[in-house]
Design a protein around this motif. Structure first.
Motif, PDB file in Angstrom:
ATOM      1  N   ILE A   1      40.471  25.239  -7.820  1.00 15.47           N
ATOM      2  CA  ILE A   1      41.348  26.301  -8.340  1.00 15.47           C
ATOM      3  C   ILE A   1      41.818  25.950  -9.755  1.00 15.47           C
ATOM      4  CG2 ILE A   1      43.553  27.508  -8.030  1.00 15.47           C
ATOM      5  CD1 ILE A   1      43.209  27.137  -5.033  1.00 15.47           C
ATOM      6  N   GLN A   2      41.642  26.880 -10.681  1.00 17.09           N
ATOM      7  CA  GLN A   2      42.095  26.688 -12.066  1.00 17.09           C
ATOM      8  C   GLN A   2      43.262  27.603 -12.431  1.00 17.09           C
ATOM      9  OE1 GLN A   2      38.493  27.249 -14.408  1.00 17.09           O
ATOM     10  NE2 GLN A   2      38.072  25.050 -14.333  1.00 17.09           N
ATOM     11  N   ALA A   3      43.496  28.655 -11.641  1.00 15.71           N
ATOM     12  CA  ALA A   3      44.607  29.568 -11.905  1.00 15.71           C
ATOM     13  C   ALA A   3      45.286  29.905 -10.586  1.00 15.71           C
ATOM     14  CB  ALA A   3      44.108  30.824 -12.593  1.00 15.71           C
ATOM     15  N   LEU A   4      46.619  29.799 -10.566  1.00 19.80           N
ATOM     16  CA  LEU A   4      47.395  30.102  -9.374  1.00 19.80           C
ATOM     17  C   LEU A   4      48.582  30.970  -9.762  1.00 19.80           C
ATOM     18  CD1 LEU A   4      48.049  29.695  -6.360  1.00 19.80           C
ATOM     19  CD2 LEU A   4      49.276  27.598  -7.012  1.00 19.80           C
ATOM     20  N   HIS A   5      48.729  32.120  -9.081  1.00 21.32           N
ATOM     21  CA  HIS A   5      49.799  33.057  -9.385  1.00 21.32           C
ATOM     22  C   HIS A   5      50.587  33.348  -8.108  1.00 21.32           C
ATOM     23  CE1 HIS A   5      51.123  37.166 -11.283  1.00 21.32           C
ATOM     24  NE2 HIS A   5      52.145  36.346 -11.036  1.00 21.32           N
ATOM     25  N   ILE A   6      51.859  33.006  -8.121  1.00 15.93           N
ATOM     26  CA  ILE A   6      52.766  33.297  -7.002  1.00 15.93           C
ATOM     27  C   ILE A   6      53.633  34.480  -7.420  1.00 15.93           C
ATOM     28  CG2 ILE A   6      54.590  32.404  -5.532  1.00 15.93           C
ATOM     29  CD1 ILE A   6      53.509  29.606  -6.080  1.00 15.93           C
ATOM     30  N   TYR A   7      53.622  35.527  -6.568  1.00 14.38           N
ATOM     31  CA  TYR A   7      54.274  36.780  -6.965  1.00 14.38           C
ATOM     32  C   TYR A   7      55.235  37.235  -5.872  1.00 14.38           C
ATOM     33  CZ  TYR A   7      54.722  41.713  -8.339  1.00 14.38           C
ATOM     34  OH  TYR A   7      55.209  42.945  -8.694  1.00 14.38           O
ATOM     35  N   ASN A   8      56.406  37.716  -6.315  1.00 14.29           N
ATOM     36  CA  ASN A   8      57.371  38.341  -5.409  1.00 14.29           C
ATOM     37  C   ASN A   8      57.781  37.394  -4.280  1.00 14.29           C
ATOM     38  OD1 ASN A   8      59.058  40.389  -4.551  1.00 14.29           O
ATOM     39  ND2 ASN A   8      57.497  41.368  -3.274  1.00 14.29           N
ATOM     40  N   MET A   9      58.195  36.198  -4.666  1.00 13.28           N
ATOM     41  CA  MET A   9      58.629  35.202  -3.689  1.00 13.28           C
ATOM     42  C   MET A   9      60.144  35.131  -3.640  1.00 13.28           C
ATOM     43  SD  MET A   9      57.789  31.104  -3.492  1.00 13.28           S
ATOM     44  CE  MET A   9      58.503  30.750  -5.077  1.00 13.28           C
ATOM     45  N   THR A  10      60.686  35.015  -2.446  1.00 16.00           N
ATOM     46  CA  THR A  10      62.111  34.776  -2.247  1.00 16.00           C
ATOM     47  C   THR A  10      62.257  33.472  -1.488  1.00 16.00           C
ATOM     48  OG1 THR A  10      62.604  37.135  -2.183  1.00 16.00           O
ATOM     49  CG2 THR A  10      64.248  35.637  -1.248  1.00 16.00           C
ATOM     50  N   ALA A  11      62.970  32.525  -2.078  1.00 12.24           N
ATOM     51  CA  ALA A  11      63.092  31.214  -1.445  1.00 12.24           C
ATOM     52  C   ALA A  11      64.388  30.553  -1.873  1.00 12.24           C
ATOM     53  CB  ALA A  11      61.898  30.333  -1.808  1.00 12.24           C
ATOM     54  N   ASP A  12      64.886  29.701  -0.992  1.00 14.09           N
ATOM     55  CA  ASP A  12      66.093  28.954  -1.339  1.00 14.09           C
ATOM     56  C   ASP A  12      65.787  27.924  -2.412  1.00 14.09           C
ATOM     57  OD1 ASP A  12      68.894  28.018  -0.844  1.00 14.09           O
ATOM     58  OD2 ASP A  12      67.807  26.189  -0.274  1.00 14.09           O
TER      59      ASP A  12
END
Length: 415
Positions: free
Chosen positions: A14-25
């Motif tokens: 993996i060369q690109a990682l996109h995390i979208y619309n995350m809700t976390a403490d």
């Protein structure tokens, strides 16, 4: 809640990682898998994360990091979270709510930073990053230059708040820092609102503990604070002779060898200052009239003179002591001004007029006693002569001792 499913993909590819619309403490950068060692682009966008933890340890190849459009609940728990990203060339912090950037090492020829539409980022944080890039061969560029603002303190004499500052003004402050005097450090002070004039970017200059013997020359434009504490400075003539001192309002010169304040008379500083601090200097006297005029014009003036040892006399007890008590609001350490010419360090406020206002007699005062004695003897002589003459006329003889005195050639006139 966030979940990510990678089907048929190895993490090491993996060369690109996109995390979208995350809700976390919390999100812990340090827990990213070591297998993501080929990651070049990493994004977390449109998310709400309460706490940011850890450091990116195994992702040294990341060149693009996008953390835009996020709401972070707190500041960076670890300011060094991004320090290991030696290939980082693009960092996007647009539309976020952090006020201080994490520590960033610029090690690529051109580094792009996007902090546009950030409502809380502090100007000082941007200035620190500009300073780092300004001292190296690497160039810092801002994306969306005209949409980038930061927050800075704003002062209007007694009033303080924060104000949105355009990036071009912050870059102007960077230029002013480059004009800083030798052996001094220049920092952003804030914005100064002056009625009916433009808002000014102001500078503070720090030259403490530098063994200076003279005041620094050619202060940066719009310098309002100068700190020269703990040096060997003896004169403040620059307040009159150096035009760059005309905007100064805060002057801290404690622990120096300044012996008089006469240079303040007629200077722009005495009309505009907020704080004058000259504690533990070599002042021998205080020009009351100079300071009193400034106190009369503006109530907020503060002068610190504690630890100075004056040459005290009767005038000090009669005038200066009363003046200090009358101007306590302008002289916070009025009770710490001392007298030098006593066996022990006596406070000016403890001076007793009965002890210091004794007038020493001079030789002219004794002449009055001599004249009085001569007049008394003359009166006695006249009285004695008158008495002898009366006895001679009535009894026909002269009383003693006149009868025992030898006759003179002119005595026949009286016989």
């Amino acid at each position: 809640m966030f979940s990510c499913i990678l089907i048929g993909a190895k993490l090491s590819n993996i060369q690109a990682l996109h995390i979208y619309n995350m809700t976390a403490d919390q999100f812990n950068f340090g827990k990213l898998s070591p297998e993501l060692n080929r990651l070049i682009s990493f994004s977390i966008t449109n998310s709400y994360i309460n706490r940011l933890l850890g450091r990116l340890e195994h992702t040294h190849q990341i060149a693009c990091l996008n953390l835009s459009n996020n709401i972070f609940g707190t500041e960076w728990q670890d300011p060094l979270a991004l320090e290991n990203l030696k290939q980082l060339a693009m960092l996007d912090f647009s539309f976020v709510n952090i006020s201080i950037l994490p520590n960033i090492k610029i090690e690529v020829p051109i580094f792009w930073l996007d902090v546009s539409n950030n409502t809380k980022i502090r100007c000082e944080s941007l200035l620190d990053l500009m300073k780092k890039s300004g001292n190296s061969k690497y160039k810092l560029n801002f994306v969306k230059h005209n949409e980038t603002f930061c927050m800075s303190s704003l002062s209007f004499h007694w009033f303080n708040t924060t104000e949105k500052v355009a990036l071009r003004e912050v870059e102007g402050i960077k230029k002013l820092r480059e004009d800083c005097p030798i052996n001094c450090t220049c920092n952003w002070h804030g914005l100064d609102m002056v009625q009916d004039t433009i808002t000014l970017q102001t500078i503070q200059v720090h030259c403490s503990n530098k063994q200076l013997s003279n005041l620094p020359e050619n202060l940066p434009e719009n310098t309002v604070l100068l700190n020269i504490t703990n040096n060997n400075i003896t004169s403040i003539d620059a307040f009159v002779s150096d035009p760059t001192y005309k905007t100064l309002r805060f002057f801290y010169a404690d622990k120096n060898n300044i012996s008089n304040l006469l240079s303040l008379e007629g200077s722009p500083f005495i009309d505009n200052y907020s704080v004058l601090s000259l504690k533990l200097n070599q002042l021998k006297s205080l020009p009351i009239y100079i300071l009193q005029n400034s106190f009369t014009r503006f109530e907020a003036h503060k002068v610190y003179l504690g630890g100075n040892e004056l040459d005290c006399d009767c005038s000090t007890a009669q005038s200066l002591k009363i003046w200090l008590l009358a101007n306590q609001r302008h002289l916070p350490d009025y009770d710490a001004i001392l007298c030098k010419n006593f066996p022990y360090k006596l406070k000016v406020l403890d001076l007793d007029q009965k002890l210091v206002c004794i007038t020493e007699a001079d030789w002219t005062q004794y002449m009055y006693y001599v004249i009085a004695a001569e007049l008394s003897m003359l009166l006695l002589l006249i009285g004695k002569v008158s008495y002898d003459y009366w006895v001679f006329k009535t009894a026909g003889y002269l009383p003693w001792p006149a009868s025992k005195m030898p006759k003179l050639p002119c005595d026949w006139v009286f016989e």
